[in-house]
Design a protein around this motif. Structure first.
Motif, mmCIF file in Angstrom:
data_model
loop_
_atom_site.group_PDB
_atom_site.id
_atom_site.type_symbol
_atom_site.label_atom_id
_atom_site.label_comp_id
_atom_site.label_asym_id
_atom_site.label_seq_id
_atom_site.Cartn_x
_atom_site.Cartn_y
_atom_site.Cartn_z
ATOM 1 N N GLU A 1 -10.162 -0.754 -13.858
ATOM 2 C CA GLU A 1 -11.413 -0.836 -14.566
ATOM 3 C C GLU A 1 -12.159 0.480 -14.376
ATOM 4 O OE1 GLU A 1 -15.419 -3.345 -14.020
ATOM 5 O OE2 GLU A 1 -13.581 -4.531 -14.176
ATOM 6 N N GLY A 2 -12.648 1.070 -15.463
ATOM 7 C CA GLY A 2 -13.394 2.323 -15.370
ATOM 8 C C GLY A 2 -12.592 3.462 -14.769
ATOM 9 N N GLY A 3 -11.280 3.428 -14.978
ATOM 10 C CA GLY A 3 -10.434 4.493 -14.434
ATOM 11 C C GLY A 3 -10.077 4.297 -12.970
ATOM 12 N N ARG A 4 -10.512 3.203 -12.383
ATOM 13 C CA ARG A 4 -10.237 2.920 -10.975
ATOM 14 C C ARG A 4 -9.313 1.700 -10.864
ATOM 15 N NH1 ARG A 4 -11.274 6.688 -7.534
ATOM 16 N NH2 ARG A 4 -11.725 5.231 -5.879
ATOM 17 N N ALA A 5 -8.575 1.647 -9.791
ATOM 18 C CA ALA A 5 -7.683 0.518 -9.531
ATOM 19 C C ALA A 5 -7.973 -0.036 -8.142
ATOM 20 C CB ALA A 5 -6.223 0.967 -9.603
ATOM 21 N N THR A 6 -8.026 -1.332 -8.044
ATOM 22 C CA THR A 6 -8.128 -1.993 -6.755
ATOM 23 C C THR A 6 -6.712 -2.354 -6.340
ATOM 24 O OG1 THR A 6 -10.301 -2.881 -7.316
ATOM 25 C CG2 THR A 6 -9.118 -3.955 -5.511
ATOM 26 N N VAL A 7 -6.286 -1.825 -5.205
ATOM 27 C CA VAL A 7 -4.907 -1.975 -4.762
ATOM 28 C C VAL A 7 -4.901 -2.688 -3.416
ATOM 29 C CG1 VAL A 7 -2.787 -0.748 -4.153
ATOM 30 C CG2 VAL A 7 -4.279 0.155 -5.947
ATOM 31 N N ARG A 8 -4.092 -3.724 -3.329
ATOM 32 C CA ARG A 8 -3.967 -4.467 -2.079
ATOM 33 C C ARG A 8 -2.695 -4.010 -1.375
ATOM 34 N NH1 ARG A 8 -6.974 -8.565 0.255
ATOM 35 N NH2 ARG A 8 -5.689 -9.673 1.729
ATOM 36 N N VAL A 9 -2.849 -3.557 -0.127
ATOM 37 C CA VAL A 9 -1.727 -3.144 0.712
ATOM 38 C C VAL A 9 -1.794 -4.008 1.966
ATOM 39 C CG1 VAL A 9 -0.604 -1.242 1.910
ATOM 40 C CG2 VAL A 9 -1.936 -0.772 -0.150
ATOM 41 N N GLY A 10 -1.011 -5.073 1.975
ATOM 42 C CA GLY A 10 -1.103 -6.019 3.086
ATOM 43 C C GLY A 10 -2.497 -6.603 3.139
ATOM 44 N N THR A 11 -3.187 -6.417 4.255
ATOM 45 C CA THR A 11 -4.542 -6.931 4.412
ATOM 46 C C THR A 11 -5.602 -5.901 4.056
ATOM 47 O OG1 THR A 11 -4.484 -6.343 6.756
ATOM 48 C CG2 THR A 11 -3.889 -8.605 6.184
ATOM 49 N N SER A 12 -5.197 -4.694 3.662
ATOM 50 C CA SER A 12 -6.135 -3.629 3.269
ATOM 51 C C SER A 12 -6.327 -3.630 1.758
ATOM 52 C CB SER A 12 -5.609 -2.254 3.687
ATOM 53 O OG SER A 12 -5.466 -2.157 5.081
ATOM 54 N N THR A 13 -7.536 -3.315 1.327
ATOM 55 C CA THR A 13 -7.826 -3.144 -0.088
ATOM 56 C C THR A 13 -8.308 -1.720 -0.297
ATOM 57 O OG1 THR A 13 -8.410 -5.467 -0.327
ATOM 58 C CG2 THR A 13 -9.190 -3.973 -2.034
ATOM 59 N N LEU A 14 -7.664 -1.004 -1.224
ATOM 60 C CA LEU A 14 -7.999 0.390 -1.512
ATOM 61 C C LEU A 14 -8.546 0.509 -2.925
ATOM 62 C CD1 LEU A 14 -4.705 2.000 -0.136
ATOM 63 C CD2 LEU A 14 -6.811 1.557 1.120
ATOM 64 N N GLU A 15 -9.498 1.391 -3.118
ATOM 65 C CA GLU A 15 -10.020 1.723 -4.442
ATOM 66 C C GLU A 15 -9.520 3.119 -4.779
ATOM 67 O OE1 GLU A 15 -11.791 -0.200 -6.533
ATOM 68 O OE2 GLU A 15 -11.713 -1.864 -5.102
ATOM 69 N N LEU A 16 -8.619 3.218 -5.759
ATOM 70 C CA LEU A 16 -7.941 4.473 -6.079
ATOM 71 C C LEU A 16 -8.090 4.813 -7.555
ATOM 72 C CD1 LEU A 16 -4.577 3.701 -4.248
ATOM 73 C CD2 LEU A 16 -6.492 5.044 -3.364
ATOM 74 N N PRO A 17 -7.915 6.094 -7.916
ATOM 75 C CA PRO A 17 -7.844 6.432 -9.338
ATOM 76 C C PRO A 17 -6.705 5.645 -9.989
ATOM 77 C CG PRO A 17 -8.085 8.425 -8.031
ATOM 78 C CD PRO A 17 -7.836 7.290 -7.066
ATOM 79 N N GLY A 18 -6.973 5.033 -11.143
ATOM 80 C CA GLY A 18 -6.015 4.149 -11.794
ATOM 81 C C GLY A 18 -4.845 4.839 -12.455
ATOM 82 N N ARG A 19 -4.986 6.102 -12.797
ATOM 83 C CA ARG A 19 -3.912 6.882 -13.426
ATOM 84 C C ARG A 19 -3.331 6.204 -14.653
ATOM 85 N NH1 ARG A 19 -0.421 9.978 -9.084
ATOM 86 N NH2 ARG A 19 -0.118 11.208 -10.940
ATOM 87 N N ALA A 20 -4.161 5.450 -15.364
ATOM 88 C CA ALA A 20 -3.784 4.774 -16.613
ATOM 89 C C ALA A 20 -2.629 3.785 -16.441
ATOM 90 C CB ALA A 20 -3.453 5.795 -17.701
#
Length: 102
Positions: A1-20
């Protein structure tokens, strides 16, 4: 959303550039210095097992195994080394993690 991606890595959640990329499973590129290794539990950390630990003067190197796979981490020297066979908790520095197009 808005060029960003919410990524779940195990129990961690990362907010990263979505790279389309489309929603779904993704591949991450993680630099060894982006892996934060903690000797005690911290919020949203992944519990791992230290399979290898070595002191190399300026830094420590760890190999860790757990629910997010096998990780190789480099940590600046300064704290006590977590010994091989011990548990450690891992978080990620989002500035050095990237989604990789498939």
């Amino acid at each position: 959303e808005g060029g960003r991606a919410t990524v779940r890595v195990g129990t961690s959640t990362l907010e990263l550039p979505g790279r389309a990329l489309q929603p779904g499973a993704a591949t991450l590129a993680v630099r060894p210095h982006a892996i934060r290794v903690h000797p005690q539990p911290v919020e949203a950390a992944n519990r791992m097992s230290v399979s290898h630990a070595i002191y190399l003067g300026s830094h420590l190197e760890y190999e860790l195994d757990g629910p997010v796979g096998h990780l190789f981490a480099t940590v600046p020297a300064g704290g006590a080394m977590i010994p091989q066979g011990a548990e450690a908790w891992v978080t990620f520095d989002e500035r050095s993690v990237a989604l990789v197009p498939g």
